[in-house]
Design a protein around this motif. Sequence first.
Motif, PDB file in Angstrom:
ATOM      1  N   TYR A 158       0.855  -1.191   0.000  1.00  0.00           N
ATOM      2  CA  TYR A 158       0.000   0.000   0.000  1.00  0.00           C
ATOM      3  C   TYR A 158       0.882   1.230   0.000  1.00  0.00           C
ATOM      4  O   TYR A 158       2.112   1.120   0.099  1.00  0.00           O
ATOM      5  N   TYR A 159       0.246   2.397  -0.123  1.00  0.00           N
ATOM      6  CA  TYR A 159       0.981   3.652  -0.272  1.00  0.00           C
ATOM      7  C   TYR A 159       0.557   4.682   0.761  1.00  0.00           C
ATOM      8  O   TYR A 159      -0.597   4.717   1.184  1.00  0.00           O
ATOM      9  N   THR A 160       1.490   5.551   1.126  1.00  0.00           N
ATOM     10  CA  THR A 160       1.210   6.733   1.933  1.00  0.00           C
ATOM     11  C   THR A 160       1.728   7.930   1.150  1.00  0.00           C
ATOM     12  O   THR A 160       2.387   7.770   0.122  1.00  0.00           O
ATOM     13  N   GLY A 161       1.460   9.123   1.614  1.00  0.00           N
ATOM     14  CA  GLY A 161       1.986  10.325   0.955  1.00  0.00           C
ATOM     15  C   GLY A 161       1.456  10.519  -0.441  1.00  0.00           C
ATOM     16  O   GLY A 161       2.140  11.057  -1.304  1.00  0.00           O
ATOM     17  N   PRO A 166      13.347   0.910  -3.419  1.00  0.00           N
ATOM     18  CA  PRO A 166      13.959   1.162  -2.108  1.00  0.00           C
ATOM     19  C   PRO A 166      13.852   2.634  -1.668  1.00  0.00           C
ATOM     20  O   PRO A 166      13.658   2.900  -0.483  1.00  0.00           O
ATOM     21  N   LEU A 167      13.943   3.558  -2.616  1.00  0.00           N
ATOM     22  CA  LEU A 167      13.788   4.971  -2.268  1.00  0.00           C
ATOM     23  C   LEU A 167      12.386   5.232  -1.709  1.00  0.00           C
ATOM     24  O   LEU A 167      12.226   5.885  -0.671  1.00  0.00           O
ATOM     25  N   GLY A 218       8.847   5.945   3.055  1.00  0.00           N
ATOM     26  CA  GLY A 218       7.619   5.498   3.699  1.00  0.00           C
ATOM     27  C   GLY A 218       6.410   5.637   2.807  1.00  0.00           C
ATOM     28  O   GLY A 218       5.275   5.494   3.257  1.00  0.00           O
ATOM     29  N   PHE A 219       6.613   5.900   1.522  1.00  0.00           N
ATOM     30  CA  PHE A 219       5.505   6.060   0.575  1.00  0.00           C
ATOM     31  C   PHE A 219       4.991   4.708   0.094  1.00  0.00           C
ATOM     32  O   PHE A 219       3.873   4.596  -0.376  1.00  0.00           O
ATOM     33  N   TYR A 220       5.839   3.702   0.164  1.00  0.00           N
ATOM     34  CA  TYR A 220       5.546   2.360  -0.362  1.00  0.00           C
ATOM     35  C   TYR A 220       5.777   1.397   0.787  1.00  0.00           C
ATOM     36  O   TYR A 220       6.871   1.353   1.350  1.00  0.00           O
ATOM     37  N   VAL A 221       4.756   0.657   1.161  1.00  0.00           N
ATOM     38  CA  VAL A 221       4.854  -0.251   2.293  1.00  0.00           C
ATOM     39  C   VAL A 221       4.528  -1.664   1.808  1.00  0.00           C
ATOM     40  O   VAL A 221       3.437  -1.918   1.297  1.00  0.00           O
TER      41      VAL A 221
END
Length: 187
Positions: free
Chosen positions: A93-96, A146-147, A152-155
Amino acid sequence: MKSIQEPEKIKKVGEYYDKIAEVHYEFLHYWLKNTLFHWDFWLSLIVFSILPWVVWIKYRKKDSTQRLLFVGFFAIIISCWMDFFGVMYGLWYYTGIVMPTMPTYIPWDMCIIPVFIMLLIQYKPNSSVLVKALVFAGVSTLIGEPLFLWLGFYVLKKWSIFYSFPIYFLIYLASHKISRLRNFAGI
């Protein structure tokens, strides 16, 4: 108008969609309070959404614009579709995010991936397709993902970045093949 579908099926599927809509509204309220106009929103919007397209506009081969955009739209469709399934099945899932839409991360699927593919296709157009596919898959898997994990945008939940490598490789090969259709002017 009366549907030929079974009424019980229509009712049950409607209940699932009601649950999905409820979660989307909850997520919208969370996003408005915790993401909109915060640092992660601006980074996603400016650096990862707008900047790639600015770079493409500046460095694209002007007489191949339509062909490259066709390839870019293909890459967008495929990456959004794959992303949809990954999020839907709980693999990541994604954040930001820039927009409170689920499931795709718009900067990655609609900006970074297609622009990277279009730039690779036009750079040394007669060089090895396999090498370019390896570069695209390698950079996307070993640098890009990895970036975004670090930001924390990609979990990841049930996924490894290494599973992505063959997918990126195949997306590039398919994009390259589409770029060679004879209905377009040469690159």
